[in-house]
Design a protein around this motif. Structure first.
Motif, PDB file in Angstrom:
ATOM      1  N   ARG A  89      27.649-109.832 -55.987  1.00  0.00           N
ATOM      2  CA  ARG A  89      27.792-109.789 -54.532  1.00  0.00           C
ATOM      3  C   ARG A  89      26.600-110.499 -53.897  1.00  0.00           C
ATOM      4  O   ARG A  89      26.763-111.412 -53.115  1.00  0.00           O
ATOM      5  N   ASN A  93      21.049-111.037 -57.048  1.00  0.00           N
ATOM      6  CA  ASN A  93      21.342-110.322 -58.295  1.00  0.00           C
ATOM      7  C   ASN A  93      21.975-111.228 -59.355  1.00  0.00           C
ATOM      8  O   ASN A  93      22.400-110.739 -60.400  1.00  0.00           O
ATOM      9  N   CYS A 145      33.747 -96.734 -56.530  1.00  0.00           N
ATOM     10  CA  CYS A 145      33.242 -98.104 -56.378  1.00  0.00           C
ATOM     11  C   CYS A 145      34.317 -99.026 -55.812  1.00  0.00           C
ATOM     12  O   CYS A 145      34.004-100.093 -55.260  1.00  0.00           O
ATOM     13  N   CYS A 148      34.575-100.823 -52.323  1.00  0.00           N
ATOM     14  CA  CYS A 148      33.777-102.025 -52.041  1.00  0.00           C
ATOM     15  C   CYS A 148      33.841-103.080 -53.140  1.00  0.00           C
ATOM     16  O   CYS A 148      33.373-104.198 -52.938  1.00  0.00           O
ATOM     17  N   HIS A 149      34.360-102.739 -54.318  1.00  0.00           N
ATOM     18  CA  HIS A 149      34.424-103.716 -55.412  1.00  0.00           C
ATOM     19  C   HIS A 149      35.834-103.848 -55.995  1.00  0.00           C
ATOM     20  O   HIS A 149      36.017-104.528 -57.002  1.00  0.00           O
ATOM     21  N   TYR A 165      27.321-111.021 -47.110  1.00  0.00           N
ATOM     22  CA  TYR A 165      27.368-111.748 -48.390  1.00  0.00           C
ATOM     23  C   TYR A 165      28.486-112.784 -48.366  1.00  0.00           C
ATOM     24  O   TYR A 165      29.548-112.590 -48.971  1.00  0.00           O
ATOM     25  N   ARG A 179      31.417-103.401 -64.543  1.00  0.00           N
ATOM     26  CA  ARG A 179      31.060-103.948 -63.229  1.00  0.00           C
ATOM     27  C   ARG A 179      29.830-104.853 -63.349  1.00  0.00           C
ATOM     28  O   ARG A 179      29.703-105.861 -62.658  1.00  0.00           O
TER      29      ARG A 179
END
Ligand code: HEC
Length: 190
Positions: A89, A93, A145, A148-149, A165, A179
């Motif tokens: 995202r 990272n 999760c 959002c994912h 993002y 993930r």
């Protein structure tokens, strides 16, 4: 002719091998403790925020606080730590080369049926100067999760993610998939 290592030298070799494997075990334990700390802190902060204010507020919170929480944990444990994934995202990272290699291996293992959160990697051999240990630990996609994912996001959530993002690639996951991973680097002499 027989090659003979003098006894004293043999003892020294044995001692130094023992010491280096003890050092590895110690560094790996430190790395794992830091990962547990970061994982627990992120999870409780995120869940509390989602519960109290909903996922949109939690995205703002994550954007502002996730890197700070990781920096605090790094300082507390005296090492470098973060989260990454094959699809991320935050561009902050994105995986380093060595992390990408480990992530690809984790992905293969996860697809072969290993539970993502049980995947571990740790190495203290052949690392760049100044680095004593590299460690990674898999992160599973769990039900909470998915907001959002996951594969479909509520529109306000998708918009809030896009706003922070624009290059987000961390959606489309299903429960139980890998993930991403925590990563740790421990410096030598530390
Ligand atoms: C409320 C929305 C939200 C939920 C719920 C959520 N995340 Fe995230 N996640 C984010 C945001 C925002 C980021 C980027 C944080 C940053 O800027 O470092 C992120 C980043 C990550 C990263 C770092 C890699 C990357 O993609 O940048 C991982 C790994 C991750 N999340 C795993 C999880 C897991 C596992 C769960 C469930 C336990 C979860 N997330 C639940 C919003 C969420």
């Amino acid at each position: 002719m027989k090659f003979k290592i003098p006894d004293r030298r043999r003892l020294l070799i044995a001692a130094s091998l023992l010491l280096s494997s003890a050092a590895h075990a110690d560094d790996a334990a430190r790395a794992q403790a830091a990962v547990t700390d970061l994982g627990t802190q992120l999870r409780s902060a995120l869940m509390a925020r989602v519960k109290a204010e909903g996922p949109v507020a939690a995205i703002n919170f994550c954007h502002d606080q996730a890197p700070t929480i990781a920096a605090d944990v790094a300082q507390k444990h005296g090492l470098r730590i973060g989260r990454t994934g094959l699809r991320t995202r935050s561009p902050g990272n994105a995986p380093a080369d060595w992390q990408r290699v480990v992530l690809a291996d984790f992905e293969t293992q996860a697809q072969a049926g290993s539970a993502p959160q049980t995947l571990r990697y740790s190495s203290s051999e052949g690392l760049p100067e100044g680095i004593a240990l590299r460690y990674m630990q898999g992160i599973a996609t769990e039900a909470p999760c998915l907001a959002c994912h996951g594969q479909t996001l509520a529109e306000p959530v998708a918009l809030a993610i896009k706003a922070h993002y624009p290059e987000d690639a961390a959606t489309g996951f299903r429960e139980g998939q890998l993930r991403g991973a925590f990563w740790v680097e421990v410096s030598s002499g530390n």
